[in-house]
Scaffold this active site. Structure first.
Site, PDB file in Angstrom:
ATOM      1  CB  THR A 144      -2.889   4.856   1.182  1.00 25.73           C
ATOM      2  OG1 THR A 144      -3.563   4.033   0.237  1.00 25.73           O
ATOM      3  CG2 THR A 144      -3.839   5.920   1.695  1.00 25.73           C
TER       4      THR A 144
ATOM      5  CB  CYS B 193      -0.836  -0.051   1.262  1.00 26.61           C
ATOM      6  SG  CYS B 193      -1.628   1.479   1.651  1.00 26.61           S
TER       7      CYS B 193
HETATM    8  P1  5GP Z   1      -0.891  -6.868   4.026  1.00 28.30           P
HETATM    9  O1  5GP Z   1      -1.367  -8.076   4.767  1.00 28.30           O
HETATM   10  O2  5GP Z   1      -0.254  -7.222   2.731  1.00 28.30           O
HETATM   11  O3  5GP Z   1      -0.028  -5.977   4.871  1.00 28.30           O
HETATM   12  O4  5GP Z   1      -2.188  -5.990   3.718  1.00 28.30           O
HETATM   13  C1  5GP Z   1      -3.257  -6.472   2.944  1.00 28.30           C
HETATM   14  C2  5GP Z   1      -4.269  -5.375   2.765  1.00 28.30           C
HETATM   15  O5  5GP Z   1      -3.706  -4.247   2.069  1.00 28.30           O
HETATM   16  C3  5GP Z   1      -5.465  -5.721   1.916  1.00 28.30           C
HETATM   17  O6  5GP Z   1      -6.384  -6.542   2.566  1.00 28.30           O
HETATM   18  C4  5GP Z   1      -6.023  -4.344   1.568  1.00 28.30           C
HETATM   19  O7  5GP Z   1      -6.810  -3.821   2.612  1.00 28.30           O
HETATM   20  C5  5GP Z   1      -4.754  -3.500   1.469  1.00 28.30           C
HETATM   21  N1  5GP Z   1      -4.411  -3.258   0.060  1.00 28.30           N
HETATM   22  C6  5GP Z   1      -4.336  -4.147  -0.943  1.00 28.30           C
HETATM   23  N2  5GP Z   1      -3.960  -3.559  -2.101  1.00 28.30           N
HETATM   24  C7  5GP Z   1      -3.820  -2.266  -1.834  1.00 28.30           C
HETATM   25  C8  5GP Z   1      -3.461  -1.117  -2.621  1.00 28.30           C
HETATM   26  O8  5GP Z   1      -3.156  -1.202  -3.808  1.00 28.30           O
HETATM   27  N3  5GP Z   1      -3.447   0.072  -1.983  1.00 28.30           N
HETATM   28  C9  5GP Z   1      -3.772   0.187  -0.669  1.00 28.30           C
HETATM   29  N4  5GP Z   1      -3.769   1.417  -0.135  1.00 28.30           N
HETATM   30  N5  5GP Z   1      -4.080  -0.860   0.116  1.00 28.30           N
HETATM   31  C10 5GP Z   1      -4.108  -2.063  -0.461  1.00 28.30           C
END
Ligand code: 5GP
Length: 354
Positions: free
Chosen positions: A189, A187
């Protein structure tokens, strides 16, 4: 004048769990299964409440089958066709009923496709309404519409990070609120927008708000190792959603590719708002928006089973350290201590490998 909240908000990396005296003899005595009854759908759930994220590569049917063997859950990504759903449901009715959610965005087209999938697969019980920014009125209205059309389906909805929005979504008809903005492994953001909320504090505050109304929450994003999963449960999460920790496995979508320098095999993993995802599904990044996700190469890890065992072993062990015989007791037995260092990195790499 802009306001500043001066309370420090915390991430998983800012705390450790304090061990407590316990009568448990072995981690094998720890029960990770939870039973929930949902506020609005009145549906019930039994399983180990860890969820594969509804991302292209991670939220696959193959992943769902592998995780279901351990009673884990999968939020299936939204790019399977109605026919794909029908085919999977015919072969794996049990997985459909207890181990899977169908994901949807909030466009009219999304609503139509959701309705078609639910009609084609009547055993399906969970719907995951997922947008990057759960603060819009349109999103709340969409949740109301889904609740009205599907009164007995259990609705997951997000993402938000503050208690008042958790309450609003539960009152709009959602059962389980997805919590996390900016914490995900792919992410961007926070870089692109400056918006976000440290995940541990978000979970603690949102769990409190949800539980006050009889609702539930998912801690979504930011777990980098099994210890973080335990911290999320300790903070009060009812479910923990994982993307990056489940990436790079055999069951993930996409090809296994040899690295250019022949140093090993990898699979591609990307954010759902990354250039890669937008090119794949929307024909490119629209002019008015920036990509808010990245694309990475994750070393190929083979079947997900070994990773699942490692995560579950870690959480069981946490429970023995704090004296929780059941996952249900973990948050009650949790005292976090603030720390300035998590790990001893004298031997370099501090990423999670096992
Ligand atoms: P991780 O377990 O990889 O740290 O986080 C997974 C979460 O990241 C997902 O369930 C979703 O909420 C968030 N996420 C997935 N793709 C994106 C993206 O392209 N941008 C953002 N801001 N969040 C994402």
């Amino acid at each position: 004048m802009p306001r500043i909240e001066t309370d420090i908000k915390l991430d998983f990396k800012d705390v450790l769990l304090r061990p407590k005296r316990s009568t448990l003899k072995s981690r094998s005595e720890v029960d990770l299964t939870r039973n929930y009854t949902f506020r609005n759908s009145k549906g019930s759930y039994t399983g180990i409440p860890i969820i594969a994220a509804n991302m292209d590569t991670v939220g696959s049917f193959e992943m769902a089958l592998a995780l279901h063997r351990f009673t884990l859950f999968t939020a299936i990504h939204k790019h399977y066709s109605v026919d794909d759903w029908r085919g999977f449901a015919a072969k794996h009715p049990e997985c459909i009923q207890t181990g899977i959610a169908v994901s949807t965005g909030t466009s009219d087209g999304d609503f139509e496709k959701l309705s078609a999938i639910v009609a084609a697969v009547p055993q399906l019980q969970y719907i995951c309404v997922d947008v990057a920014n759960g603060y819009s009125e349109r999103f709340v209205q969409f949740v109301k519409d889904v609740r009205q059309k599907f009164p007995t389906h259990t609705i997951m909805a997000g993402n938000v990070v503050t208690g008042e929005m958790v309450e609003e979504l539960i009152l709009a008809g959602a059962d389980i609120i997805k919590v996390g903005i900016g914490s995900g492994s792919v992410c961007t953001t926070r870089k692109k927008t400056g918006v976000g909320y440290p995940q541990l504090s978000a979970v603690m505050e949102c769990a409190d708000a949800a539980h006050g109304l009889g609702g539930h929450i998912i801690s979504d994003g930011g777990c980098t190792c099994p210890g973080d999963v335990s911290k999320a449960f300790g903070a009060g999460a009812d479910f923990v959603m994982l993307g990056g920790m489940l990436a790079g496995h055999q069951e993930c979508g996409g090809e296994v590719v040899e690295k250019e320098d022949s140093s090993g095999m990898y699979k591609r993993f990307y954010g759902m708002s990354s250039d890669t995802a937008m090119k794949k599904h929307a024909g490119g990044v629209a002019e008015y928006r920036a990509s808010e996700g990245k694309t990475v190469e994750v070393a190929y890890k083979g079947p997900v089973e070994a990773t699942v065992r490692d995560v579950l072993g870690g959480v069981r062990s946490t429970c023995t350290y704090v004296g929780a015989a059941k996952l249900k007791e973990l948050s009650r037995r949790t005292t976090f201590i603030r720390v300035t260092q998590q790990l001893n990195t004298v031997f370099g790499d501090d990423s999670w490998t096992f």
